[in-house]
Motif scaffolding. Structure first.
Motif, mmCIF file in Angstrom:
data_model
loop_
_atom_site.group_PDB
_atom_site.id
_atom_site.type_symbol
_atom_site.label_atom_id
_atom_site.label_comp_id
_atom_site.label_asym_id
_atom_site.label_seq_id
_atom_site.Cartn_x
_atom_site.Cartn_y
_atom_site.Cartn_z
ATOM 1 N N ARG A 5 -2.852 2.876 0.179
ATOM 2 C CA ARG A 5 -2.981 1.911 1.265
ATOM 3 C C ARG A 5 -4.305 1.193 1.107
ATOM 4 O O ARG A 5 -5.339 1.826 0.875
ATOM 5 C CB ARG A 5 -2.935 2.637 2.618
ATOM 6 N N SER A 6 -4.312 -0.119 1.215
ATOM 7 C CA SER A 6 -5.573 -0.855 1.131
ATOM 8 C C SER A 6 -6.404 -0.567 2.370
ATOM 9 O O SER A 6 -5.871 -0.352 3.465
ATOM 10 C CB SER A 6 -5.319 -2.360 0.993
ATOM 11 N N ARG A 7 -7.707 -0.539 2.191
ATOM 12 C CA ARG A 7 -8.580 -0.222 3.319
ATOM 13 C C ARG A 7 -8.379 -1.217 4.450
ATOM 14 O O ARG A 7 -8.360 -2.427 4.232
ATOM 15 C CB ARG A 7 -10.047 -0.217 2.863
ATOM 16 N N GLN A 8 -8.215 -0.679 5.660
ATOM 17 C CA GLN A 8 -7.994 -1.488 6.855
ATOM 18 C C GLN A 8 -6.743 -2.372 6.721
ATOM 19 O O GLN A 8 -6.591 -3.373 7.399
ATOM 20 C CB GLN A 8 -9.221 -2.351 7.177
ATOM 21 N N ASN A 9 -5.847 -1.980 5.821
ATOM 22 C CA ASN A 9 -4.592 -2.713 5.588
ATOM 23 C C ASN A 9 -4.835 -4.171 5.207
ATOM 24 O O ASN A 9 -4.000 -5.035 5.477
ATOM 25 C CB ASN A 9 -3.695 -2.651 6.825
ATOM 26 N N LYS A 10 -5.959 -4.440 4.559
ATOM 27 C CA LYS A 10 -6.265 -5.788 4.105
ATOM 28 C C LYS A 10 -6.701 -5.740 2.637
ATOM 29 O O LYS A 10 -7.221 -4.721 2.166
ATOM 30 C CB LYS A 10 -7.368 -6.440 4.946
ATOM 31 N N ALA A 11 -6.492 -6.843 1.951
ATOM 32 C CA ALA A 11 -6.867 -6.915 0.542
ATOM 33 C C ALA A 11 -7.609 -8.217 0.290
ATOM 34 O O ALA A 11 -7.194 -9.276 0.760
ATOM 35 C CB ALA A 11 -5.636 -6.838 -0.350
ATOM 36 N N LEU A 12 -8.705 -8.136 -0.437
ATOM 37 C CA LEU A 12 -9.486 -9.318 -0.787
ATOM 38 C C LEU A 12 -9.043 -9.847 -2.144
ATOM 39 O O LEU A 12 -8.971 -9.111 -3.120
ATOM 40 C CB LEU A 12 -10.973 -8.967 -0.840
ATOM 41 N N LEU A 13 -8.735 -11.150 -2.181
ATOM 42 C CA LEU A 13 -8.467 -11.827 -3.440
ATOM 43 C C LEU A 13 -9.496 -12.941 -3.606
ATOM 44 O O LEU A 13 -9.444 -13.964 -2.919
ATOM 45 C CB LEU A 13 -7.060 -12.430 -3.460
ATOM 46 N N VAL A 14 -10.444 -12.731 -4.506
ATOM 47 C CA VAL A 14 -11.389 -13.796 -4.821
ATOM 48 C C VAL A 14 -10.673 -14.788 -5.731
ATOM 49 O O VAL A 14 -9.586 -14.507 -6.252
ATOM 50 C CB VAL A 14 -12.656 -13.234 -5.501
ATOM 51 N N PRO A 15 -11.221 -15.987 -5.940
ATOM 52 C CA PRO A 15 -10.578 -16.919 -6.873
ATOM 53 C C PRO A 15 -10.323 -16.259 -8.222
ATOM 54 O O PRO A 15 -11.226 -15.687 -8.835
ATOM 55 C CB PRO A 15 -11.603 -18.051 -6.978
#
Length: 566
Positions: A323-333
């Motif tokens: 599971r991604s932390r805090q149910n969020k995922a970061l996508l940088v460029p």
């Protein structure tokens, strides 16, 4: 999407507000890109860089594309393939010259296979090649037998014109297919070429970013290049609502409120799945500047009701789904993530990018962040129970599966500074380098960001790196002087020692002008971020941090931070 334009008219000293509303249609069925498939161990793809019309409902824009398509075709290769790509430049022959590190070459191009572990010398992934209008170039790549199967992408990478061409739409996915022997039955169930109907490609691009006041406005990027490809038309006689004498180009510049990323070239498309079935989502941030902060929520409750687990980052499988932390995922460029998704409750869900204030310290208050819906998921059928369960993931090759106690040959730092500088200087051209390492040597890098309010994404070609951890930042603080215009504004560094009478560092950069020695740090400039100490915690506000042990080729370096990688 509904948006409005208000025009103020003064009639006999009375103020009249005339409001016009138009719609850009959303929620069309999600279309998958066309595919170029591996048909033998040695095969060829032809890509044409060419202008083409890009339509979103009634709005018709002229853009740079591959093969006249947005998105460009997905190229699917196998481990061991010998792939040739013939790149033909059919872009217009415009006046192109300019200075190094300034906008130039709008219609010259080249090609970068983003994330692949391939040879960077000609005729391979050499991003220093310049292919002028009317020219073509035959690239040749050997996809190694131990190339990690996963999600990658391709795009132009000519220094001086990358941002214009990528944000125009020149991008496509590249997928290295999983091999039968190394793939579990559970993963095969949602992975092409075994079960392609469950393997969903999502190329996310900033193709409709025109909103006033946004630094990402595509029309401002075009201005920097004196771009001639600015065609805009409409299939609807009522939209856009133009004032007398106003052109569509003027409307797009001054009045439009368009601020959308597209998914597979569509505005908030929809996908219907059945409750309880599992899908694989391959997501790529195919833009050049803004970060995406991804989450999936129920449109009624706002909760993360669906189960979704990360299985790969930047094309490399994790040890296990998580599971991604805090149910969020970061996508940088340039970043990629693969999710396994299962929704047990029928309903409507959206995948969106949501920039929250509590995440600001981990990404930077002046970092470009997008907020908006990317696509909609309809879940049909009856409620189900169960979960994604255990899904064994493929083993990684040794060069993305090493321990951090491996003997190091050398280490060095990469310092990010104001005005897009690295190690206190701008890019100096193809024959200049700061560090030299040998193949198969283990080295340690430290990414440092001296900029106090802006995070900086980093992408490394050819080689992935392993995240070791975040250190307390004790370096200088960079600041741009309020003089001149980008990219030639002067900048300087300040010591963190507040007891120094003159805090301008003694060790400045080669273009430092001594007349600015009397400058002081701007008010409210942070000296540190205690928040960074939470980098390894699963708590709110930590989306900007990568997890120790992850293998990446992109990473966000938060403001005033230091990251150790190997």
């Amino acid at each position: 999407m509904k948006w409005s334009i208000s025009v103020l008219i003064l009639l006999n000293s009375a103020l009249v507000v005339v409001s016009h509303e138009c719609h850009l249609a959303e929620l069309a069925a999600l279309q998958q890109p066309e595919h170029e498939l591996s048909i033998s161990t040695k095969w060829r793809v032809t890509l044409r860089a060419q202008p083409a019309n890009f339509a979103v409902d009634w709005l018709l824009l002229e853009r740079r594309t591959y093969n006249g398509q947005i998105p460009a075709p997905t190229i699917r290769v196998k481990q061991g393939d010998e792939l040739e790509i013939l790149l033909v430049n059919d872009l217009p022959n415009t006046t192109e010259e300019g200075k190094l590190n300034e906008p130039r070459f709008p219609d010259s191009t080249n090609l970068h296979l983003h994330g692949l572990h391939i040879d960077s010398k000609v005729p391979g992934d050499d991003v220093l090649i310049r292919i002028k209008p009317g020219q073509s170039y035959l690239y040749s790549y050997k996809i190694e037998d131990d190339q990690p199967a996963g999600t990658y992408w391709y795009h132009p990478h000519l220094h001086g014109s990358t941002i214009l061409q990528v944000n125009s739409g020149m991008a496509g996915m590249l997928i290295v297919e999983d091999c039968r022997q190394n793939t579990s039955d559970q993963l095969k169930a949602v992975t092409c070429p075994f079960n392609c109907e469950h393997d969903i490609e999502l190329l996310i691009q900033p193709l409709l970013t025109y909103i006033s006041g946004s630094g990402d406005r595509f029309i401002l990027v075009q201005d920097e290049y004196n771009d001639t490809l600015r065609g805009i038309d409409s299939s609807d006689t009522d939209c856009p609502n133009l004032s007398p004498g106003q052109t569509r180009q003027e409307w797009l510049r001054d009045f439009s409120e368009l601020n959308h990323f597209t998914t597979n070239g569509q505005l908030n498309p929809n996908l219907t799945i059945i409750a309880g079935e599992m899908k694989r989502f391959r997501m790529v941030n195919a833009g050049g500047s803004a970060i995406l902060e991804l989450e999936m929520v129920n449109t009624v409750t706002g909760l993360h009701s669906c189960e979704y687990q990360e299985i790969a980052l930047d094309g490399v499988y994790l040890d296990n789904p998580r599971r991604s932390r805090q149910n969020k995922a970061l996508l940088v460029p340039g970043g990629r993530t693969d999710w396994l998704v299962r929704c047990n409750e029928p309903g409507t869900y959206i995948i969106r990018s949501q920039a929250l204030n509590n995440d600001t310290p981990s990404v930077g208050e002046e970092t470009r962040r997008f907020t908006g819906t990317l696509f909609t998921l309809y879940v049909s059928g009856s409620p189900q129970t169960g979960s994604i369960g255990t899904v064994p993931l493929p083993k990684r090759p040794s060069y993305v599966n090493f321990t951090t106690n491996t003997t190091l040959k050398t280490s060095f730092s990469i310092e990010i500074g104001p005005q897009l500088t690295l190690n206190r200087e701008k890019f100096k051209g193809e024959h200049y380098f700061r560090h030299l390492v040998n193949v198969d040597e283990h080295v340690q890098w430290n990414f440092l960001n001296t900029v106090p309010k802006e995070g900086h994404p980093i992408h490394i070609h050819v080689n992935h790196f392993k995240v070791v951890g975040y250190e307390r930042y004790e370096g200088p603080i960079g600041q741009t002087v309020n003089s001149g215009t980008f990219p030639n504004q002067p900048w300087l560094l300040f010591s963190q020692d507040t007891n120094l009478e003159n805090r301008v560092c003694q060790c400045q950069h080669e273009n430092f002008d001594a007349q600015y020695c009397s400058e002081t740090l701007s008010n409210n400039t942070p000296l540190s971020y205690p928040h960074h100490e939470m980098w390894d915690k699963d708590v709110p506000g930590t989306i900007g941090y990568s997890q120790a042990g992850d293998y990446r080729d992109t990473i966000m370096v938060p403001p005033l931070s230091e990251i150790t990688v190997r």
